[in-house]
Design a protein around this motif. Sequence first.
Motif, PDB file in Angstrom:
ATOM      1  N   GLY A   1       0.812  -1.200   0.000  1.00 34.63           N
ATOM      2  CA  GLY A   1       0.000   0.000   0.000  1.00 34.63           C
ATOM      3  C   GLY A   1       0.852   1.260   0.000  1.00 34.63           C
ATOM      4  N   PRO A   2       0.233   2.412   0.230  1.00 33.51           N
ATOM      5  CA  PRO A   2       0.954   3.680   0.189  1.00 33.51           C
ATOM      6  C   PRO A   2       2.087   3.735   1.213  1.00 33.51           C
ATOM      7  N   LEU A   3       3.142   4.464   0.841  1.00 34.71           N
ATOM      8  CA  LEU A   3       4.283   4.667   1.725  1.00 34.71           C
ATOM      9  C   LEU A   3       4.371   6.134   2.118  1.00 34.71           C
ATOM     10  N   VAL A   4       4.762   6.390   3.333  1.00 36.79           N
ATOM     11  CA  VAL A   4       5.001   7.746   3.822  1.00 36.79           C
ATOM     12  C   VAL A   4       6.445   7.794   4.293  1.00 36.79           C
ATOM     13  N   LEU A   5       7.287   8.521   3.539  1.00 39.69           N
ATOM     14  CA  LEU A   5       8.726   8.577   3.832  1.00 39.69           C
ATOM     15  C   LEU A   5       9.331   7.177   3.900  1.00 39.69           C
ATOM     16  N   GLY A   6       8.851   6.315   3.005  1.00 42.84           N
ATOM     17  CA  GLY A   6       9.388   4.969   2.947  1.00 42.84           C
ATOM     18  C   GLY A   6       8.777   3.994   3.930  1.00 42.84           C
ATOM     19  N   ILE A   7       7.859   4.470   4.781  1.00 44.76           N
ATOM     20  CA  ILE A   7       7.229   3.617   5.793  1.00 44.76           C
ATOM     21  C   ILE A   7       5.805   3.293   5.338  1.00 44.76           C
ATOM     22  N   PRO A   8       5.419   2.020   5.344  1.00 49.66           N
ATOM     23  CA  PRO A   8       4.044   1.676   4.948  1.00 49.66           C
ATOM     24  C   PRO A   8       3.006   2.435   5.782  1.00 49.66           C
ATOM     25  N   LEU A   9       2.023   2.983   5.107  1.00 43.63           N
ATOM     26  CA  LEU A   9       0.986   3.759   5.794  1.00 43.63           C
ATOM     27  C   LEU A   9       0.266   2.916   6.844  1.00 43.63           C
TER      28      LEU A   9
END
Length: 403
Positions: free
Chosen positions: A9-17
């Motif tokens: 799924g989506p990543l935020v700064l490389g971290i999975p949301l």
Amino acid sequence: MDGAPSTVGPLVLGIPLVLLLFGAVLVGIVVLHKRGLEVAVVGLAVILVTRVAFSPFDLVAHLAEEWGKLVNLLGLLVGFALVADDFEVSRLPELVPRVLPRGALGCFTLLALVWLLSGVLDNIAAAMIGTIVAAGVFERRLHPGYLAAIVAAANAGGAGSVLGDTTTTMMWIDGVSPLEVLPAYLGSATALIVFGTVASRQQAKHAPVHARPAKPVRVDYRRLGVVAATLVAVVSTNIIANSRPGSWAERLPLLAAALWLVLIAGSLWRPLNWRRARDAGKGSLFLLALVLCASLMPVDELPTATWKSTLALGVVSSIFDNIPLTKVALDQGGYDPALLAYSVGVGGSMVWFGSSAGVAVAGLFPEARSIPKWLRHGWHVPAAFVIGFLALYGLHGWNPRPH
């Protein structure tokens, strides 16, 4: 938010949301501990939508794999609440103060009994029976630190036994010899001495063990018979199911089924307290929501197996379901069975919802459902976890199984 497609799924700064959402759920439980169930359910819904809508995630296949564990957990939590009620109503706990030593020694003795009981029983049963006995001994005046210690004793007592905890049973199924898990008791016993000493002093100061007049107590032996039959049924089912080829215990809720068959049969002699079952069900749904949230996390690989990373797993297991952690560790290989069993087993005691035993105890004493209070009064549990781990490592060393 990263635009690159991801299987998680989506990543935020490389971290999975979804990992960030799970973290937000845990923070929400800390801040809104009186609304923990609502926070967990809403968080589960958001995480589910995120995984299904934004990643190639097969929800049906996932639930087909998880349903047995979830039903088993629900059945055991609610079922053992009824077993504990039968044990309390039998009036046997009223006789315990007559044989316990006075002062802090009596408080420690009770914790040691819970620790020993958990080696042969499920840790949920050991924690609930221990809490019921303690409630009778101390007239329900239980210090929060002592409640945390009961949970820790139940979890620590099962760390070195393939019958005492789901994680050690999983290791047994995976081919780990019971003798490879047994050294975990070196750390477990050390932890018991540390948190047990502090918690016993807390409880003795809060509500000490007092001698009571030797009034006649009429014990209901029929109810005790039902309690004994349920415990024997669960232990026997656990041994038989896990000694056969194929992981029956993982696929089907056999333990819960055995427990409820005996409870229903026993209700012909003594009625069940369905109000207790209803109250236990609420806490159970909270834990099920968290367990399902954790199972949706993209944890397919752990750091390289070392004693340091094994210690870190214990800390993670206090907020993350230790069953998927243990499964990934076993699949990855290279871990020391005794250190792994101790870490994932005892680490969940650090917060009240970190283990099924903690949720069960919080169902009996709702005031325990506060992480700040749990950590403020039960600070000795995290300290004992680290000291016990280091003692185990120092005495046992690092003996990893081959990949």
